[in-house]
Design a protein around this motif. Structure first.
Motif, mmCIF file in Angstrom:
data_model
loop_
_atom_site.group_PDB
_atom_site.id
_atom_site.type_symbol
_atom_site.label_atom_id
_atom_site.label_comp_id
_atom_site.label_asym_id
_atom_site.label_seq_id
_atom_site.Cartn_x
_atom_site.Cartn_y
_atom_site.Cartn_z
ATOM 1 N N THR A 182 43.586 38.141 43.888
ATOM 2 C CA THR A 182 43.949 37.127 42.886
ATOM 3 C C THR A 182 44.187 35.775 43.556
ATOM 4 O O THR A 182 43.762 34.735 43.054
ATOM 5 C CB THR A 182 45.213 37.568 42.114
ATOM 6 O OG1 THR A 182 44.912 38.768 41.401
ATOM 7 C CG2 THR A 182 45.668 36.493 41.136
ATOM 8 N N ALA A 191 40.956 34.232 44.307
ATOM 9 C CA ALA A 191 40.224 33.874 43.091
ATOM 10 C C ALA A 191 40.824 32.636 42.408
ATOM 11 O O ALA A 191 40.096 31.812 41.843
ATOM 12 C CB ALA A 191 40.203 35.052 42.117
ATOM 13 N N GLY A 212 38.843 29.239 41.822
ATOM 14 C CA GLY A 212 38.734 28.721 40.464
ATOM 15 C C GLY A 212 39.194 27.282 40.334
ATOM 16 O O GLY A 212 39.348 26.767 39.233
ATOM 17 N N LYS A 253 44.512 30.195 32.646
ATOM 18 C CA LYS A 253 43.455 30.629 33.573
ATOM 19 C C LYS A 253 44.008 31.588 34.635
ATOM 20 O O LYS A 253 43.385 32.599 34.956
ATOM 21 C CB LYS A 253 42.847 29.414 34.288
ATOM 22 C CG LYS A 253 41.790 28.684 33.478
ATOM 23 C CD LYS A 253 41.113 27.629 34.356
ATOM 24 C CE LYS A 253 40.419 26.588 33.510
ATOM 25 N NZ LYS A 253 40.035 25.398 34.286
ATOM 26 N N ILE A 279 42.918 35.463 35.400
ATOM 27 C CA ILE A 279 42.473 35.945 36.714
ATOM 28 C C ILE A 279 43.328 37.134 37.159
ATOM 29 O O ILE A 279 42.824 38.140 37.656
ATOM 30 C CB ILE A 279 42.524 34.806 37.766
ATOM 31 C CG1 ILE A 279 41.475 33.738 37.434
ATOM 32 C CG2 ILE A 279 42.298 35.354 39.178
ATOM 33 C CD1 ILE A 279 41.584 32.468 38.264
ATOM 34 N N GLU A 297 42.209 40.161 35.288
ATOM 35 C CA GLU A 297 40.889 40.569 35.769
ATOM 36 C C GLU A 297 41.007 41.339 37.090
ATOM 37 O O GLU A 297 40.231 42.246 37.352
ATOM 38 C CB GLU A 297 40.080 39.287 35.963
ATOM 39 C CG GLU A 297 38.595 39.455 36.117
ATOM 40 C CD GLU A 297 37.974 38.106 36.502
ATOM 41 O OE1 GLU A 297 38.222 37.110 35.796
ATOM 42 O OE2 GLU A 297 37.291 38.060 37.543
ATOM 43 N N LYS A 298 41.970 40.922 37.907
ATOM 44 C CA LYS A 298 42.147 41.581 39.210
ATOM 45 C C LYS A 298 43.110 42.759 39.115
ATOM 46 O O LYS A 298 43.561 43.287 40.135
ATOM 47 C CB LYS A 298 42.660 40.572 40.246
ATOM 48 C CG LYS A 298 41.695 39.430 40.522
ATOM 49 C CD LYS A 298 40.446 39.916 41.259
ATOM 50 C CE LYS A 298 39.466 38.776 41.489
ATOM 51 N NZ LYS A 298 38.173 39.249 42.041
#
Lengths: 461, 461
Positions: free
Chosen positions: A236, A239, A243, A294, A298, A301-302
């Motif tokens: 994360t 990422a 991002g 955001k 993330i 997602e992780k």
């Protein structure tokens, strides 16, 4: 031993109540926060004016007395461990905020001002001084400058060196050197202020600091993301940066640290989590909302199993105070705590977290890992007992390997704790023989009698 | 004169086509953008590899040849004016961008990379390298580092030193020094990279630069505010900063400069205005809109007669290109143009603008003033003819007084143009005798034969 006549000279300079000769008094200044043997200095002095400070430097130089300036002694690499024949110079009598300029966004302070007090004074004027080393509640700005202190906000806001606009300091002769300015731009002469930052008291004795201030962010949002897998948390981190989001803080805690902190401070941390990320974004309210959304996406997602967003300042502060207590919490668990500071480029955080876990297994050590993951600055913390020689040997091997792994990833030996005397022997591994020679030539030229905090950073060679 | 045998040695190092011995070739490298006598070097060499560069440094040191590294020669204080017995080392053969790391937000470059080309390459990756000296279209990053170049964005984004994360350079012996890192935080050893920044080639020869990159701002808005009174413009500058707004750029042009620029570039500037402010705010779209509105309101409050907001990128670029042409436009008007660089704390801009006007009247000189008002860095530009000895004497007196006034306001001799050989004699006025001694001790220790760009910054003493 320092002769009675010389003690008297120091008393004339700083007053009788500013000179400490009793061993019990001196012993208080024999150590810092690193795991190193304490050394009791021969004398401790406490000047309260710039003039007295200059005269103390001059007296030390004339009498070839090693001089170690001490703020709060919170540094973590032995930078404030004195010489047994030397003088410790306390800065807590030089603790005035001389100016906070809200129009031109700078402040002028003496070295003994406590970091958190200064930050609060600045905040009171609607401005912001970002550097926030873990020890800010007691650390001094002079110490922060000498160590180039970092902190939780390095990722977005940089470290102490990014806020030092100018310095006035005394050279080894006690003569006044002025460098930098009250202006954003200044190229008058060598950037000596920048050279002094992080030089751990070896090149001069600071008496005045000009610090850059910035407008306070309008808004901020803090969240805690809970992960069942360490790799989810570390990925994360990478990422978020990829991002193009630059959080104000992005902190990592592994399970060991979480449990230690929770048992120490009861902040309500999830003790079963494999890892936590504490993330704060700040800036314009619209930007904060977007970035927070955001970051949340993330995290999920992780594989984050839950994300808690602080709803009040109180909630926010509770979490950050718990994070700040990490070192104290870990320190309670074992007699000896070695707080490492190897730092890697941010995208290598997953590799570095994995490497530390592997090293812990290999040397059968307890290593808790937490730190400023957002800027690649992890603090693997080895819990041990120095009296156990066999284990201590494994600790040393583990530290060695942590350094090697960090360097192999394009990282550095020390992100923010300094070299002091703890890491001098590793310097050449990261840089080169010529780099050390270059530094030593500077030191010899500026301090021919080697009185300014001798032995620190570049060793005694 | 350099012997034929020695020329041959240089040819062996850099190749026959990398050594320039003809006077016509050498004369090209005899000057920079400052008003100073040109000096033709004895030899010019153009290494194309780091190894060759190191060997050139070594050859110069062994043969006691003064060595002046030259990027594009755009600097404004004589920093690249060589020694008549010395060697000019060109960096335009060391011009590779070695890495742009979008995950960890840094780049690694060789010194000869052109600033604007680098900025464009970085922009192509969605990132941002903010330092934008006026000469960026031709200036090199090595030159920017050596001079600590500033530019239009200093106010919000800082200057070159704020983006140098690390350096590799050769010391006077040609040995490799590595300092700094690819990480945000690094305190391994003295901050030698920061010392090298702005040292004008006197402490080492740079061969690799690690530069910090940041995410590009999402949005920006440019506007031009027209004032009938100079004081209205200068007070606006102070009011914007006091209003806690930090624009990306905040440029000032007086009437003389406006007319010169308009006649040079036909950008549609209002030639009757007493002064113009060119203001750009950037960041999150919502923040940009709010800040732009606030800035507009402040401009009107301070008496702006009109405010034009750029509606397209083309419109925006036209105005900024016109601003960037200011020096060229002024330079066309008279045989000699002296571009000064005294800098004051931002709130003192109204006082400094008034002081320059007063000095122009007192010495009966034509002084156009423009510059980076937002960071206090004005460029009073004296138009003269150096052949007119009587007038030149008044020019020198005016410069002297400009320095005195800036220093009295808490400012500095030079915001971004450097000391070079043009301002060495003024150094002590801003700092102290001990400051100069301190700098000279560093120089002597690191370059005992005084081969690295001798005479620059600290003089020959």
């Amino acid at each position: 031993m320092i002769s009675k006549a010389l003690v008297k000279e120091f008393q004339e300079v700083v007053g009788a109540d500013g000179v400490f000769v009793d061993e019990a008094d001196r012993a208080v200044y024999s150590y810092d926060a690193a795991v190193l043997e304490p050394v009791v200095p021969a004398l401790v002095v406490r000047p309260t004016t710039a003039e007295a400070l200059a005269r103390v430097v001059r007296l030390c130089n004339e009498n070839r007395l090693p001089l170690t300036v001490r703020g709060a002694g919170t540094n973590l690499s032995g930078g404030t461990i004195p010489n047994p024949h030397g003088v410790v110079v306390l800065t807590n009598g030089l603790n005035r905020i001389l100016e906070i300029n809200t129009e031109d966004l700078y402040a002028v302070v003496e070295p003994g001002v406590v970091t958190a007090k200064f930050a609060a004074a600045v905040e009171g004027q609607g401005l912001f001084y970002p550097p926030d080393p873990g020890s800010q509640a007691v650390s001094t700005l002079g110490g922060n400058v000498a160590e180039n202190a970092g902190g939780l906000r390095g990722l977005k806001y940089g470290v102490t060196r990014d806020y030092v606009m100018g310095l006035e300091f005394f050279d080894a002769n006690g003569d006044l050197v002025k460098t930098g300015a009250r202006t954003v731009k200044c190229v008058t002469g060598y950037n000596l202020a920048a050279l002094l930052v992080g030089s751990e008291g070896t090149l001069g004795v600071i008496h005045k600091i000009i610090l850059k201030l910035i407008p306070a962010p309008q808004h901020r949002k803090s969240m805690m993301a809970v992960f069942d897998r360490v790799s989810g948390a570390s990925e994360t981190v990478a990422a978020v940066i990829a991002g193009r989001i630059v959080p104000a803080t992005l902190e990592f805690l592994d399970n060991f640290t979480i449990r230690a902190v929770e048992s120490y401070s009861q902040a309500g941390l999830p003790v079963d989590a494999a890892a936590l990320l504490l993330i704060e974004v700040d800036g314009h309210p619209a930007q904060v909302e977007e970035e927070a959304a955001k970051v949340e996406a993330i995290c999920r997602e992780k594989g984050a199993s839950s994300i808690r967003v602080a709803q009040t300042d109180q909630e926010r502060n509770k979490v950050w105070e718990a994070r700040r207590a990490a070192l104290s919490a870990l320190a309670k668990l074992k007699p000896t705590v070695v707080l490492e500071d190897a730092t890697v480029p941010r995208s290598r955080i997953p590799d570095m977290v994995a490497a530390v876990e592997e090293i812990a297994r290999k040397y059968q050590l307890t290593i808790g890992t937490f730190g400023h993951a957002g800027d690649g600055n992890l603090h693997p913390t080895i819990l041990t007992d120095r009296r156990d020689q066999e284990e201590w040997h494994r600790v040393e091997q583990a530290i060695d390997e942590i350094f090697d792994r960090a360097l192999a990833m394009g990282g550095t030996l020390s992100g923010e704790h300094g070299i002091g005397i703890a890491k001098t022997s590793f310097m050449e591994r990261e840089t080169s023989r010529a780099t050390l020679d270059y530094a030593r030539r500077i030191k010899r030229a500026l301090d021919p009698h080697n009185i300014l905090n001798p032995g620190k950073i570049i060793g005694d060679a």
